[in-house]
Design an enzyme around this catalytic site. Structure first.
Site, PDB file in Angstrom:
ATOM      1  N   ARG A 104       0.881  -1.178   0.000  1.00 55.69           N
ATOM      2  CA  ARG A 104       0.000   0.000   0.000  1.00 55.69           C
ATOM      3  C   ARG A 104       0.914   1.222   0.000  1.00 55.69           C
ATOM      4  O   ARG A 104       1.738   1.389   0.897  1.00 55.69           O
ATOM      5  CB  ARG A 104      -0.902   0.012   1.237  1.00 55.69           C
ATOM      6  CG  ARG A 104      -1.554   1.363   1.474  1.00 55.69           C
ATOM      7  CD  ARG A 104      -2.616   1.333   2.543  1.00 55.69           C
ATOM      8  NE  ARG A 104      -3.806   0.629   2.064  1.00 55.69           N
ATOM      9  CZ  ARG A 104      -5.007   0.724   2.649  1.00 55.69           C
ATOM     10  NH1 ARG A 104      -5.180   1.468   3.716  1.00 55.69           N
ATOM     11  NH2 ARG A 104      -6.033   0.072   2.161  1.00 55.69           N
ATOM     12  N   HIS A 131      -7.657   0.881  -5.994  1.00 57.69           N
ATOM     13  CA  HIS A 131      -7.837   0.072  -4.775  1.00 57.69           C
ATOM     14  C   HIS A 131      -8.574  -1.219  -5.181  1.00 57.69           C
ATOM     15  O   HIS A 131      -9.723  -1.434  -4.812  1.00 57.69           O
ATOM     16  CB  HIS A 131      -8.627   0.879  -3.734  1.00 57.69           C
ATOM     17  CG  HIS A 131      -8.577   0.302  -2.358  1.00 57.69           C
ATOM     18  ND1 HIS A 131      -7.815  -0.806  -2.023  1.00 57.69           N
ATOM     19  CD2 HIS A 131      -9.205   0.688  -1.204  1.00 57.69           C
ATOM     20  CE1 HIS A 131      -7.977  -1.063  -0.738  1.00 57.69           C
ATOM     21  NE2 HIS A 131      -8.810  -0.184  -0.219  1.00 57.69           N
ATOM     22  N   GLN A 134     -10.298  -3.857  -2.592  1.00 59.34           N
ATOM     23  CA  GLN A 134     -11.558  -3.398  -2.001  1.00 59.34           C
ATOM     24  C   GLN A 134     -12.721  -3.642  -2.960  1.00 59.34           C
ATOM     25  O   GLN A 134     -13.795  -4.093  -2.547  1.00 59.34           O
ATOM     26  CB  GLN A 134     -11.467  -1.900  -1.683  1.00 59.34           C
ATOM     27  CG  GLN A 134     -12.754  -1.323  -1.136  1.00 59.34           C
ATOM     28  CD  GLN A 134     -13.097  -1.834   0.249  1.00 59.34           C
ATOM     29  OE1 GLN A 134     -12.282  -1.761   1.149  1.00 59.34           O
ATOM     30  NE2 GLN A 134     -14.304  -2.358   0.433  1.00 59.34           N
ATOM     31  N   ASP A 222     -17.036   7.718  -1.002  1.00 58.14           N
ATOM     32  CA  ASP A 222     -15.784   7.582  -0.252  1.00 58.14           C
ATOM     33  C   ASP A 222     -15.463   8.961   0.330  1.00 58.14           C
ATOM     34  O   ASP A 222     -16.084   9.967  -0.051  1.00 58.14           O
ATOM     35  CB  ASP A 222     -14.673   7.101  -1.212  1.00 58.14           C
ATOM     36  CG  ASP A 222     -13.392   6.664  -0.507  1.00 58.14           C
ATOM     37  OD1 ASP A 222     -13.366   6.612   0.734  1.00 58.14           O
ATOM     38  OD2 ASP A 222     -12.405   6.388  -1.222  1.00 58.14           O
ATOM     39  N   CYS A 262     -16.209   1.964   1.407  1.00 62.92           N
ATOM     40  CA  CYS A 262     -15.050   1.117   1.722  1.00 62.92           C
ATOM     41  C   CYS A 262     -14.593   1.280   3.166  1.00 62.92           C
ATOM     42  O   CYS A 262     -13.936   0.386   3.703  1.00 62.92           O
ATOM     43  CB  CYS A 262     -13.915   1.394   0.745  1.00 62.92           C
ATOM     44  SG  CYS A 262     -13.240   3.077   0.848  1.00 62.92           S
ATOM     45  N   ARG A 290     -13.808  -8.330   2.686  1.00 61.09           N
ATOM     46  CA  ARG A 290     -12.375  -8.128   2.426  1.00 61.09           C
ATOM     47  C   ARG A 290     -11.601  -9.411   2.742  1.00 61.09           C
ATOM     48  O   ARG A 290     -10.694  -9.794   2.017  1.00 61.09           O
ATOM     49  CB  ARG A 290     -11.814  -6.971   3.272  1.00 61.09           C
ATOM     50  CG  ARG A 290     -12.275  -5.584   2.891  1.00 61.09           C
ATOM     51  CD  ARG A 290     -11.863  -5.188   1.487  1.00 61.09           C
ATOM     52  NE  ARG A 290     -10.423  -5.194   1.257  1.00 61.09           N
ATOM     53  CZ  ARG A 290      -9.598  -4.201   1.548  1.00 61.09           C
ATOM     54  NH1 ARG A 290     -10.058  -3.087   2.094  1.00 61.09           N
ATOM     55  NH2 ARG A 290      -8.305  -4.281   1.277  1.00 61.09           N
TER      56      ARG A 290
HETATM   57  N1  NVA Z   1      -9.834   6.764  -1.046  1.00 65.89           N
HETATM   58  C1  NVA Z   1      -9.405   6.373   0.283  1.00 65.89           C
HETATM   59  C2  NVA Z   1      -9.669   4.921   0.502  1.00 65.89           C
HETATM   60  C3  NVA Z   1      -9.270   4.432   1.885  1.00 65.89           C
HETATM   61  C4  NVA Z   1      -9.505   2.964   2.057  1.00 65.89           C
HETATM   62  C5  NVA Z   1      -7.924   6.701   0.433  1.00 65.89           C
HETATM   63  O1  NVA Z   1      -7.165   6.478  -0.507  1.00 65.89           O
HETATM   64  O2  NVA Z   1      -7.543   7.186   1.494  1.00 65.89           O
HETATM   65  N1   CP Z   2     -11.129   0.075   3.048  1.00 66.09           N
HETATM   66  C1   CP Z   2      -9.845  -0.022   3.404  1.00 66.09           C
HETATM   67  O1   CP Z   2      -8.945  -0.280   2.601  1.00 66.09           O
HETATM   68  O2   CP Z   2      -9.625   0.145   4.731  1.00 66.09           O
HETATM   69  P1   CP Z   2      -8.224   0.317   5.437  1.00 66.09           P
HETATM   70  O3   CP Z   2      -7.651   1.632   5.010  1.00 66.09           O
HETATM   71  O4   CP Z   2      -8.565   0.282   6.908  1.00 66.09           O
HETATM   72  O5   CP Z   2      -7.322  -0.808   5.045  1.00 66.09           O
END
Ligand code: NVA
Ligand code: CP
Length: 303
Positions: A104, A131, A134, A222, A262, A290
């Protein structure tokens, strides 16, 4: 005669063909109901987190344990990555120890570079662009409610054209359902992902959330400021005014429509408490999925 087995990555939903994605979702369903007992005994997954996580970390870590393997949490702060060790060296070193790498991070190019230099499968656990893990869980949640006939469904995306929106578009590209996005000007999804999805599915982009949700089966959103955009949060609050998913908006969708997010969510910003905690919300099934989706991805790539 000898041949080299090519490693398989999961950097984007589009890395899997329609049939492969359908098979992956079937496997996630079978894992959930206890019909698939495949194991990854003795296998190890390195998990590099350059951004925070609750669900992704825990679902991958628990998933590996349930499959008889092991996962290692590696953060910027306590590994040499944070001190600037090049990603290509990290890729080669980790490939000598583990059977797969989940990452990540911020720039999507970093995941592509990791993939190019590693000899083991690489899984995208979120980048600024995508992502995919997800959205596999989200697709599983949709099928639980409406069955696996994805081309019949319409998904309304309200808010930022971010990594989640792009991954929904990639899913539509592979599975052929309709996506109706309502994004404020300046916050559109990635143009090339948007264009490609439009070749295989019915895709609409509007500035009007009410237009997007008309007759939708799934309404999803989101946060307005994703990880790494914290400094833009104030400006974004202004730009996204009018893009909250609330009861009035949900009423424009079909009566059985589900709400997905998410998580983590900001109640009172992109979604009202009444919607996220209401009867149409499936956020905790989505979060649970998930785990099953991750296990399916791990089995496909590391199995
Ligand atoms: N769009 C959000 C998703 C978090 C799971 C981010 O990238 O922070
Ligand atoms: N939805 C998601 O990816 O959650 P986290 O950021 O907690 O991993």
């Amino acid at each position: 005669m000898s041949f080299v087995m090519r490693k398989r990555d999961f950097l984007s939903i589009a890395d899997f063909s329609s049939n492969e994605l359908t098979e992956l979702l079937n496997r996630a369903r079978r894992l959930k109901v206890g019909e698939d007992h495949s194991q990854l005994t003795g296998k190890s997954l390195a998990m590099i987190f350059r951004k925070s996580s609750t669900r992704t970390r825990i679902s991958f870590e628990v998933g590996m344990t349930q499959l008889g393997g092991h996962a290692l949490f590696i953060s910027d702060h306590d590994s040499q990555i944070g001190r600037g060790e090049p990603i290509h060296d990290t890729a080669k070193v980790l490939s000598r120890y583990v059977d797969g790498i989940m990452i990540r991070t911020f720039g999507h190019e970093e995941v592509e570079e990791l993939s190019r230099h590693s000899s083991v499968p690489v899984i995208n656990g979120l980048t600024d662009l995508l992502h995919p893990c997800q959205v596999v869980a989200d697709l599983q949640t949709v099928a639980e409610e409406f069955g696996p006939n994805y081309p019949e469904r319409t998904v309304a995306w309200i808010g930022d054209g971010n990594n989640m929106a792009n991954s929904w578009l990639n899913a539509a590209y592979r599975l052929g359902f309709s996506v109706r996005l309502a994004c404020p000007e300046g916050y559109d999804p990635d143009p090339s992902i948007f264009k490609r999805a439009g070749k295989m599915a019915d895709i609409l982009l509007t500035r009007d959330p009410f237009e997007a949700v008309q007759g939708a089966d799934v309404v999803t959103t989101d946060v307005w400021a994703s990880m790494g955009q914290e400094e833009e949060a104030r400006e974004r609050m202004g730009a996204f005014a009018g893009f909250s998913v609330d009861d009035a908006l949900m009423e424009q969708a079909i009566p059985e429509a589900m709400f997905l997010h998410c998580l983590p969510a900001h109640r009172g910003e992109e979604v009202s408490s009444s919607v996220i905690d209401g009867t149409q919300s499936r956020i905790f099934n989505e979060a649970e999925n998930r785990l099953h989706a991750q296990k399916a991805i791990l089995l496909e790539l590391l199995g």
